[in-house]
Design a protein around this motif. Structure first.
Motif, short mmCIF file in Angstrom:
data_model
loop_
_atom_site.label_atom_id
_atom_site.label_comp_id
_atom_site.label_asym_id
_atom_site.label_seq_id
_atom_site.Cartn_x
_atom_site.Cartn_y
_atom_site.Cartn_z
N GLU A 2 -0.94 10.89 -13.21
CA GLU A 2 -1.40 12.36 -13.00
C GLU A 2 -3.04 12.12 -12.95
OE1 GLU A 2 -1.99 15.52 -11.10
OE2 GLU A 2 0.05 14.27 -10.83
N ASN A 3 -2.59 11.70 -14.75
CA ASN A 3 -3.74 12.57 -15.36
C ASN A 3 -5.00 10.97 -15.63
OD1 ASN A 3 -3.26 14.66 -16.05
ND2 ASN A 3 -1.76 13.95 -18.25
N ARG A 4 -4.94 9.95 -14.75
CA ARG A 4 -5.58 8.32 -14.45
C ARG A 4 -6.86 8.84 -13.62
NH1 ARG A 4 -4.01 3.15 -13.98
NH2 ARG A 4 -5.11 1.69 -12.86
N THR A 5 -7.82 8.64 -15.11
CA THR A 5 -9.14 8.42 -14.08
C THR A 5 -9.87 6.83 -13.29
OG1 THR A 5 -10.01 9.80 -15.42
CG2 THR A 5 -11.67 8.64 -14.75
N VAL A 6 -10.55 7.53 -12.02
CA VAL A 6 -10.31 6.21 -10.88
C VAL A 6 -11.44 6.39 -10.98
CG1 VAL A 6 -9.96 5.51 -8.98
CG2 VAL A 6 -7.55 5.80 -10.39
N TYR A 7 -12.39 5.64 -10.84
CA TYR A 7 -14.11 5.67 -10.50
C TYR A 7 -14.30 4.42 -9.09
CZ TYR A 7 -19.15 4.67 -10.75
OH TYR A 7 -20.49 4.97 -10.24
N GLU A 268 -8.93 -7.21 -1.22
CA GLU A 268 -7.68 -7.19 -1.35
C GLU A 268 -7.11 -6.20 -2.02
OE1 GLU A 268 -3.22 -8.62 -3.76
OE2 GLU A 268 -5.00 -8.88 -4.29
N MET A 269 -7.87 -5.32 -2.74
CA MET A 269 -7.92 -3.36 -2.55
C MET A 269 -8.84 -2.85 -1.74
SD MET A 269 -8.60 -3.47 -7.05
CE MET A 269 -10.30 -4.48 -7.12
N ARG A 270 -9.28 -4.27 -1.48
CA ARG A 270 -10.36 -2.93 0.02
C ARG A 270 -8.56 -2.90 1.27
NH1 ARG A 270 -14.85 -6.61 3.26
NH2 ARG A 270 -13.18 -6.92 4.76
N GLU A 271 -8.95 -4.17 1.32
CA GLU A 271 -8.00 -4.43 2.44
C GLU A 271 -6.90 -3.21 2.88
OE1 GLU A 271 -9.01 -5.87 5.93
OE2 GLU A 271 -10.41 -5.85 4.50
N ARG A 272 -5.71 -3.42 1.15
CA ARG A 272 -4.97 -2.32 1.15
C ARG A 272 -5.83 -0.80 1.44
NH1 ARG A 272 -0.68 -3.82 -3.78
NH2 ARG A 272 -0.12 -1.74 -3.40
N LEU A 361 -5.05 -2.30 -8.46
CA LEU A 361 -4.58 -2.17 -7.46
C LEU A 361 -4.26 -0.62 -7.63
CD1 LEU A 361 -2.82 -5.01 -6.82
CD2 LEU A 361 -4.51 -4.21 -4.62
N GLU A 362 -3.67 -0.38 -9.15
CA GLU A 362 -3.05 1.19 -9.52
C GLU A 362 -3.92 1.88 -9.02
OE1 GLU A 362 -2.91 -2.19 -11.08
OE2 GLU A 362 -0.79 -2.42 -10.79
N ASP A 363 -5.36 1.92 -8.88
CA ASP A 363 -6.37 3.00 -9.30
C ASP A 363 -5.95 3.10 -7.19
OD1 ASP A 363 -7.01 2.75 -11.21
OD2 ASP A 363 -8.73 1.41 -10.73
N VAL A 364 -6.28 1.41 -6.58
CA VAL A 364 -6.04 2.29 -4.90
C VAL A 364 -4.68 2.92 -4.18
CG1 VAL A 364 -5.37 0.61 -2.74
CG2 VAL A 364 -6.98 0.04 -4.28
N ASP A 365 -3.37 2.80 -5.34
CA ASP A 365 -2.40 3.46 -4.96
C ASP A 365 -2.31 4.77 -5.47
OD1 ASP A 365 -1.02 1.04 -3.77
OD2 ASP A 365 -0.14 -0.36 -6.07
N ARG A 366 -3.60 5.08 -6.29
CA ARG A 366 -3.70 6.53 -6.04
C ARG A 366 -4.21 7.72 -5.64
NH1 ARG A 366 -2.36 11.57 -8.86
NH2 ARG A 366 -3.50 12.07 -10.21
N VAL A 367 -5.19 6.72 -5.13
CA VAL A 367 -6.54 7.07 -4.47
C VAL A 367 -5.21 7.36 -2.63
CG1 VAL A 367 -7.96 6.56 -2.86
CG2 VAL A 367 -8.70 6.40 -4.85
N LEU A 368 -4.31 6.46 -2.61
CA LEU A 368 -3.81 6.13 -1.48
C LEU A 368 -2.56 7.75 -1.32
CD1 LEU A 368 -3.11 2.87 -0.06
CD2 LEU A 368 -4.52 4.58 1.03
#
Length: 392
Positions: A2-7, A268-272, A361-368
């Protein structure tokens, strides 16, 4: 989680790499000499500047004496457009550019129009791609410059620069490409691409802000942009920003040397990201589906407003943008998306997520995980949302 910062706004700017900072530090402290001085302390700085010049040249396939250091992409673009225009006005006063260029090019061209020059703004297709055929048709006897960016800063579309360069060379017209977003993501060889001038900026690939470069092919006729001292072979006056130039040189070597290994996880991250975002109803991908930067995702959500989206993402510790960072305070719709034919009623609902070396990929999952809920919340609040797209 929940507290993860994603730039995810790396197209706006990137963090300075630790290796870059380490190489810069001595030139902020003990090696502080002015490169124009003839004593030893000045010579140390001069050597550092020339070493960085070689690194930039090697990264783009140029010669060392074809690299000029500037304050960044905006200065490099302005120097190109204005410098070439005034140096070649006896040959003609016609310039060709595209409708999706960075404002540093577009506003410089608009200024030149007030000085008696004529500018053709080429349209793009729905993917943001310039047509080489339309470019050919736009060329006139008095055309002196063609300026087409290598990769777009908002939608990531990569232009057919090599083909455009060939057309320019065949017609003896100077060709400039704004490669600010492309360094470290797209292989660049100015000779192979028939590029006469190329702009780049250090803070887009792990270097410091406030330092860039302009490649000027030997023999190119261009006016000096800043007048004063004899720095940069009398073409760009002003005491050199030695620490930042050193940082730029280190950063571009790292970015281009690690391009393949960097782009692989970015793709890989872009496509996900794209796959996940397009599962949200009434979401559209902007830019070319394949001919795009490995780190760029740009989508439009119907029935929402992008600024509200950014604020809600920010509250969740996710940092992104609606388009160019240079225009993030403007309420004007994106000129890039408008040029691509995105309808006016949905153009404000855009989101740009630009990935970098630090993303996972964890950042991607957080955004999604967060984004669908935010989009739904904004749609529930909008009077424009049809009933079938409101939460029950």
């Amino acid at each position: 989680m929940e507290n993860r910062t994603v730039y995810m706004d790396n197209s706006a700017t990137t963090p300075v790499r630790k290796e870059v900072v380490e190489e810069m530090l001595p030139y902020l402290t003990e090696n502080f000499g002015n490169p124009s001085s003839i004593y030893e302390l000045g010579k140390i700085s001069k050597h550092a500047v020339e070493n960085a010049r070689k690194r930039v040249a090697d990264a783009i396939g140029a010669e060392e004496n074809e690299i000029y250091f500037t304050s960044g992409g905006t200065e490099s673009d302005n120097w190109t457009v204005k410098g070439v225009a005034f140096a070649n006005k006896n040959r003609g006063k016609h310039i060709i550019t595209s409708s999706i260029e960075h404002h540093a090019v577009l506003h410089a061209c608009a200024w030149l129009e007030g000085q008696g020059f004529e500018v053709t703004y080429l349209p793009v297709d729905r993917y943001g791609m310039v047509s080489p055929e339309e470019l050919k048709n736009a060329i006139r006897d008095d055309t002196i410059l063609i300026s087409i960016m290598l990769a777009n800063n908002e939608i990531g579309t990569i232009q057919p620069v090599e083909e455009i360069g060939k057309i320019s060379r065949e017609n003896s017209i100077y060709f400039h490409t704004d490669a600010v977003q492309a360094i470290g993501h797209v292989p660049i060889d100015v000779k192979k691409m028939n590029v006469d001038l190329l702009s780049l900026s250090g803070h887009k690939f792990g270097g410091p802000k406030g330092c860039g470069a302009l490649y000027i092919r030997k023999g190119t006729k261009i006016e000096a942009f800043l007048h004063g001292g004899a720095q940069e072979r009398k073409r760009r006056a002003g005491t050199e920003n030695v620490p930042s130039i050193v940082g730029l040189g280190k950063a571009i070597g790292l970015a281009t040397g690690e391009m393949e290994e960097t782009n692989k996880p970015l793709l890989e991250m872009r496509e996900r990201l794209i796959k996940g975002l397009l599962q949200i109803p009434k979401t559209h991908l902007n830019g070319h589906p394949t001919e795009r930067l490995a780190n760029n995702v740009n989508v439009t959500f119907e029935y929402i407003e992008g600024e509200s989206l950014l604020l809600l993402l920010n509250a969740k510790g996710i940092f992104a943008s609606t388009g160019s960072a240079c225009n993030s305070t403007s309420l004007e719709p994106s000129h890039v998306l408008t040029a691509c034919g995105v309808p006016h009623e949905i153009v404000h609902g855009s989101l740009r997520l630009s990935l970098g070396r630090m993303n996972t990929l964890e950042d991607v999952d957080r955004v999604l995980e967060v984004l669908p809920e935010i989009v739904q919340k904004l749609r529930n609040m909008s009077p424009l949302t049809p009933q079938e797209y409101r939460a029950l």
